[in-house]
Scaffold this motif. Structure first.
Motif, PDB file in Angstrom:
ATOM      1  N   THR A  33       0.845  -1.193   0.000  1.00 48.84           N
ATOM      2  CA  THR A  33       0.000   0.000   0.000  1.00 48.84           C
ATOM      3  C   THR A  33       0.879   1.241   0.000  1.00 48.84           C
ATOM      4  N   HIS A  34       0.574   2.161  -0.889  1.00 45.66           N
ATOM      5  CA  HIS A  34       1.268   3.448  -0.988  1.00 45.66           C
ATOM      6  C   HIS A  34       0.248   4.546  -0.705  1.00 45.66           C
ATOM      7  N   GLU A  35       0.655   5.570   0.010  1.00 43.71           N
ATOM      8  CA  GLU A  35      -0.266   6.644   0.375  1.00 43.71           C
ATOM      9  C   GLU A  35       0.109   7.943  -0.329  1.00 43.71           C
ATOM     10  N   ILE A  36      -0.907   8.677  -0.736  1.00 43.89           N
ATOM     11  CA  ILE A  36      -0.746  10.019  -1.284  1.00 43.89           C
ATOM     12  C   ILE A  36      -1.729  10.939  -0.576  1.00 43.89           C
ATOM     13  N   VAL A  37      -1.498  12.230  -0.669  1.00 46.28           N
ATOM     14  CA  VAL A  37      -2.420  13.207  -0.091  1.00 46.28           C
ATOM     15  C   VAL A  37      -2.852  14.161  -1.197  1.00 46.28           C
ATOM     16  N   VAL A  38      -4.140  14.225  -1.445  1.00 42.41           N
ATOM     17  CA  VAL A  38      -4.718  15.135  -2.429  1.00 42.41           C
ATOM     18  C   VAL A  38      -5.023  16.458  -1.746  1.00 42.41           C
ATOM     19  N   SER A  39      -4.584  17.555  -2.355  1.00 45.54           N
ATOM     20  CA  SER A  39      -4.736  18.868  -1.714  1.00 45.54           C
ATOM     21  C   SER A  39      -5.851  19.711  -2.322  1.00 45.54           C
ATOM     22  N   SER A  40      -6.382  19.291  -3.486  1.00 45.11           N
ATOM     23  CA  SER A  40      -7.407  20.105  -4.142  1.00 45.11           C
ATOM     24  C   SER A  40      -8.231  19.227  -5.073  1.00 45.11           C
ATOM     25  N   ALA A  96      -7.497   1.767  -5.520  1.00 44.53           N
ATOM     26  CA  ALA A  96      -7.306   3.056  -4.840  1.00 44.53           C
ATOM     27  C   ALA A  96      -8.520   3.328  -3.962  1.00 44.53           C
ATOM     28  N   GLU A  97      -8.258   3.805  -2.753  1.00 48.29           N
ATOM     29  CA  GLU A  97      -9.341   4.099  -1.812  1.00 48.29           C
ATOM     30  C   GLU A  97      -9.232   5.552  -1.366  1.00 48.29           C
ATOM     31  N   ASP A  98     -10.347   6.304  -1.494  1.00 47.06           N
ATOM     32  CA  ASP A  98     -10.316   7.722  -1.137  1.00 47.06           C
ATOM     33  C   ASP A  98     -10.485   7.910   0.365  1.00 47.06           C
ATOM     34  N   ASP A 158     -12.119  12.383 -11.490  1.00 47.21           N
ATOM     35  CA  ASP A 158     -12.295  13.833 -11.542  1.00 47.21           C
ATOM     36  C   ASP A 158     -12.752  14.351 -10.176  1.00 47.21           C
ATOM     37  N   HIS A 159     -12.327  15.554  -9.824  1.00 45.56           N
ATOM     38  CA  HIS A 159     -12.706  16.184  -8.555  1.00 45.56           C
ATOM     39  C   HIS A 159     -12.478  15.233  -7.373  1.00 45.56           C
ATOM     40  N   PRO A 160     -11.263  14.726  -7.218  1.00 46.40           N
ATOM     41  CA  PRO A 160     -11.004  13.745  -6.158  1.00 46.40           C
ATOM     42  C   PRO A 160     -11.128  14.376  -4.775  1.00 46.40           C
ATOM     43  N   PRO A 161     -11.711  13.672  -3.806  1.00 45.11           N
ATOM     44  CA  PRO A 161     -11.820  14.211  -2.447  1.00 45.11           C
ATOM     45  C   PRO A 161     -10.447  14.544  -1.860  1.00 45.11           C
ATOM     46  N   VAL A 162     -10.381  15.641  -1.141  1.00 46.42           N
ATOM     47  CA  VAL A 162      -9.144  16.072  -0.498  1.00 46.42           C
ATOM     48  C   VAL A 162      -8.851  15.169   0.696  1.00 46.42           C
ATOM     49  N   GLY A 163      -7.565  14.846   0.867  1.00 42.23           N
ATOM     50  CA  GLY A 163      -7.167  14.029   2.008  1.00 42.23           C
ATOM     51  C   GLY A 163      -6.290  12.864   1.597  1.00 42.23           C
ATOM     52  N   LYS A 164      -6.151  11.901   2.511  1.00 38.87           N
ATOM     53  CA  LYS A 164      -5.234  10.777   2.311  1.00 38.87           C
ATOM     54  C   LYS A 164      -5.911   9.672   1.502  1.00 38.87           C
ATOM     55  N   TRP A 165      -5.237   9.260   0.428  1.00 40.47           N
ATOM     56  CA  TRP A 165      -5.667   8.141  -0.405  1.00 40.47           C
ATOM     57  C   TRP A 165      -4.719   6.973  -0.190  1.00 40.47           C
ATOM     58  N   GLY A 174     -12.826   8.826   2.152  1.00 37.22           N
ATOM     59  CA  GLY A 174     -14.118   8.396   2.678  1.00 37.22           C
ATOM     60  C   GLY A 174     -14.359   6.908   2.565  1.00 37.22           C
ATOM     61  N   GLY A 175     -13.356   6.154   2.098  1.00 38.24           N
ATOM     62  CA  GLY A 175     -13.508   4.705   2.003  1.00 38.24           C
ATOM     63  C   GLY A 175     -14.068   4.215   0.680  1.00 38.24           C
ATOM     64  N   ILE A 176     -14.291   5.106  -0.285  1.00 32.78           N
ATOM     65  CA  ILE A 176     -14.767   4.686  -1.610  1.00 32.78           C
ATOM     66  C   ILE A 176     -13.588   4.149  -2.405  1.00 32.78           C
ATOM     67  N   ALA A 177     -13.755   2.974  -2.995  1.00 29.22           N
ATOM     68  CA  ALA A 177     -12.653   2.302  -3.671  1.00 29.22           C
ATOM     69  C   ALA A 177     -12.853   2.300  -5.185  1.00 29.22           C
ATOM     70  N   TYR A 178     -11.741   2.251  -5.890  1.00 34.51           N
ATOM     71  CA  TYR A 178     -11.719   2.155  -7.348  1.00 34.51           C
ATOM     72  C   TYR A 178     -10.717   1.069  -7.727  1.00 34.51           C
ATOM     73  N   VAL A 179     -11.057   0.294  -8.764  1.00 33.26           N
ATOM     74  CA  VAL A 179     -10.192  -0.796  -9.212  1.00 33.26           C
ATOM     75  C   VAL A 179      -9.622  -0.449 -10.577  1.00 33.26           C
ATOM     76  N   GLY A 180      -8.369  -0.778 -10.790  1.00 33.85           N
ATOM     77  CA  GLY A 180      -7.716  -0.467 -12.052  1.00 33.85           C
ATOM     78  C   GLY A 180      -8.456  -1.016 -13.262  1.00 33.85           C
ATOM     79  N   ASN A 181      -8.596  -0.164 -14.266  1.00 32.03           N
ATOM     80  CA  ASN A 181      -9.202  -0.479 -15.567  1.00 32.03           C
ATOM     81  C   ASN A 181     -10.691  -0.792 -15.507  1.00 32.03           C
ATOM     82  N   ASP A 182     -11.342  -0.544 -14.362  1.00 31.12           N
ATOM     83  CA  ASP A 182     -12.807  -0.600 -14.331  1.00 31.12           C
ATOM     84  C   ASP A 182     -13.294   0.816 -14.614  1.00 31.12           C
ATOM     85  N   ILE A 183     -13.383   1.141 -15.903  1.00 29.08           N
ATOM     86  CA  ILE A 183     -13.604   2.518 -16.339  1.00 29.08           C
ATOM     87  C   ILE A 183     -14.897   2.607 -17.133  1.00 29.08           C
ATOM     88  N   ASP A 184     -15.659   3.643 -16.862  1.00 27.42           N
ATOM     89  CA  ASP A 184     -16.867   3.933 -17.633  1.00 27.42           C
ATOM     90  C   ASP A 184     -16.437   4.578 -18.947  1.00 27.42           C
TER      91      ASP A 184
END
Length: 652
Positions: A538-545, A578-580, A621-628, A582-592
């Protein structure tokens, strides 16, 4: 435990070889067993082997386990005694003699003689025995190529005048695979600025403006049948002899009858051409104009050609050609993948097929090769100019996977007068098409050289050149940066699409320079420190905007080529999640596809897991701010699998 109302799915034990998959259990076992001599045998296991399992079966039965066949099987050379003992092992589901007919590539032409063939041999084959067996089967002009010292295999090239002799060739015990010797075709159709920043002209703004021009980088150019003219100002020096002291060309290899031609000149000029008299100012200079070149004409052994280019200093390798009438994963594709896996610091670029071809072909369709199609010139760069849509046939991988400008380009031209003194003729293509994947590929190779320079000069992570921060990037990281930088081509509906792949290169979306809004976070994991089966990191990033799109790209250079017998090259499988905050998860290549954005897990029926491609993305798009939290998992791994993870957006 399974959820109520669900059942565990049974493993798929079909062998993915031949015209139709089949269950080896259904293949009759001869009463007499196999002959005492070692024969080609498919050993299928009941489940994926753990490392202790691998060690035990290798020690107990002398298995090599290097020729994987989906599903859960390996091709081995075994005598009847070993086969009998294996069939009694609790881990073994079946042991099946390989039908010699399955050794013949389906794309061997149905008519015409003589046939020119290449056969791959088992690694313990004796060269003298192979030659004698081929002679006895009716082969002529046999030439043996032993690439085993380079980590590859023993090959034989030969002509066959009688098609009825094909079964005799396949019946030779040492033969693993036979395929037609390929013929190559060229893929022909202010580009550097467009793929650097999207702008052109004096005020366009480029990666060049930051001080990256390709210094210290070497691009290898393999051409179908032509070479460059050292008298051209883009390539000339004094003394004008290729070698370590030459300002532009470190090595120039060609056959005796190879002539200078426009295709080679144009491609080399796009990649790294630069006027000797006025360096860095020519309006038609290459995308990495300060880089050096290694140039050669091709033969049928890409692994050796890439190895020779490496020995001459190249780390980026451009191939603006493909194989005529071969659309399957063949020896050329396997060579490209094997070289890429064994040489982690290298990037191989291949042109996608042009509109005038039948389908995409090797080497571009190799799983570890960056396959490039052509966009039009600015201001129409959001429309495709040349390149056939994917996916690959028959395994349905995403190729082409990236776009670079391949139209509206001026580069080095051949002077019909062939002067002995340097000349500087440039312009649009005179012989070949104006829009071409052949021109897009060297633009992508030049971009790869700039990315490599970015890391080797220490620009990451501060956005300022710091020699103490130098990083030697893997080829996977360079590919991941290029793919992460892409933008959706608005002239083509859907994203990603079969035509544009992941879109048009736009380097400044991922390469961070001090003061830019978008930042980048990278993790470059080599094979020696890679994931094992079932392991998660697991790798962590922080989104600022929320103002910048968040794009996460996972790329891995897959294990050396999948076994020649089957048509599913993918071997090691990684999973991206990837998990934002708020706990919402996204899986690679599961794209609309209509929106080009990742679907949150649980928001609707998930797409099927991607078990074919070694490029996975999450785009929000418009990713929630905070730790992912970004997790990479080794779903199916043989040994250890390295990877590159690149995230760009408004990051802290």
């Amino acid at each position: 435990m399974n959820a109520p109302g669900t059942a565990r799915q049974s493993p798929d034990f079909r062998l993915m070889i031949g015209d139709e998959p089949f269950d080896p259990i259904d293949v009759p076992v001869p009463d007499e067993g196999l002959a005492p001599a070692k024969k080609a045998t498919i050993v299928q296991f009941t489940a994926l082997l753990t490392e202790p399992d691998v060690a035990r079966v290798k020690a107990a039965y002398g298995l090599v386990l290097d020729r994987f066949i989906p599903n859960l099987a390996f091709l081995e050379r075994l005598d009847d005694g070993t086969v009998g003992r294996l069939r009694a092992d609790f881990l073994v589901r079946s042991c099946t003699a390989l039908d010699p007919a399955l050794k013949l590539a389906p794309w061997i032409p149905a008519t015409g003689t003589p046939l020119r063939l290449i056969t791959t041999m088992f690694d313990d084959a004796d060269a003298g025995t192979v030659r004698s067996a081929l002679d006895a089967a009716g082969a002529r002009d046999v030439q043996l190529i032993d690439d085993r010292p380079a980590g590859s295999h023993l090959f034989a090239e030969f002509a066959l005048d009688d098609r009825a002799a094909l079964p005799r060739i396949a019946a030779i015990d040492d033969v693993v695979w036979a395929e037609p010797e390929p013929d190559a075709v060229d893929f022909n159709v202010e580009a550097a600025q467009t793929i650097q920043s999207g702008g052109v002209g004096v005020h366009g703004g480029t990666i060049w403006d930051q001080g990256l021009h390709g210094e210290g980088q070497v691009i290898g150019i393999i051409e179908k049948d032509g070479t460059i003219d050292l008298n051209h100002c883009f390539f000339a020096d004094e003394p004008n002899v290729p070698g370590p002291g030459h300002r532009k060309v470190l090595s120039l290899t060609r056959k005796n009858d190879t002539k200078v031609n426009e295709h080679a000149m144009f491609v080399a000029g796009i990649a790294a051409g630069d006027d000797r008299a006025n360096p860095g100012t020519h309006p038609h200079r290459g995308g990495a104009f300060a880089a050096k070149l290694v140039v050669r004409t091709r033969d049928n052994h890409l692994l050796k050609m890439l190895g020779d280019a490496k020995a001459a200093g190249a780390t980026i390798h451009n191939n603006s050609w493909g194989l005529a009438d071969i659309t399957s994963y063949d020896k050329t594709a396997r060579d490209a993948d094997e070289f890429s896996f064994r040489n982690e610091d290298h990037v191989v670029v291949g042109a996608g097929a042009g509109f005038h071809e039948a389908d995409n072909t090797p080497p571009g369709i190799a799983k570890n090769v960056l396959c490039v199609a052509a966009a039009k010139a600015f201001p129409f760069e959001m429309s495709d100019g040349d390149g056939l849509p994917g996916p690959t046939s028959p395994d349905k991988r995403r190729k082409p996977e990236i776009m670079a400008v391949g139209g509206g380009i001026s580069s080095a031209l051949v002077n019909p007068a062939s002067p002995s003194a340097p000349y500087c003729l440039t312009g649009g293509p005179q012989v070949f098409a104006a829009d071409a994947t052949s021109w897009a590929a060297p633009n992508a190779a030049a971009a790869a050289a700039l990315v490599r320079q970015y890391f080797t000069e220490g620009w990451y992570p501060t956005g300022r050149k710091r020699p103490d921060r130098r990083l030697l990037p893997t080829g996977a990281l360079i590919r991941a940066v290029l793919l992460n930088s892409t933008v959706d081509m608005t002239g083509r509906p859907g994203y990603p699409s079969l035509t544009e792949g992941w879109g048009l290169i736009r380097l400044d979306r991922t390469l961070f320079f001090d003061g830019a809004h978008r930042r980048v976070d990278v993790h470059d994991v080599r094979h020696s420190a890679g994931l094992e089966i079932g392991q998660r990191r697991t790798h962590e990033i922080v989104v600022s905007s929320i103002t910048e799109q968040l794009k996460i790209t996972l790329v891995w250079t897959d294990v050396p080529p999948a076994e020649t017998l089957h048509t599913l090259p993918a071997r090691n499988l990684l999973r991206l999640e990837a998990e934002d905050p708020g706990g919402i998860a996204y899986v690679g290549n599961d794209i609309d596809i209509p929106t080009g954005l990742s679907r949150p897990v649980g928001s609707g029926p998930p797409g099927p897991p991607d078990l074919r491609n070694n490029v996975h993305m999450v785009i929000v798009d418009h990713p929630p701010v905070g730790k992912w939290k970004i997790t990479v998992e080794g779903s199916v791994v043989f040994g250890q699998q390295g990877y590159a993870l690149v995230t760009s957006g408004a990051l802290k």
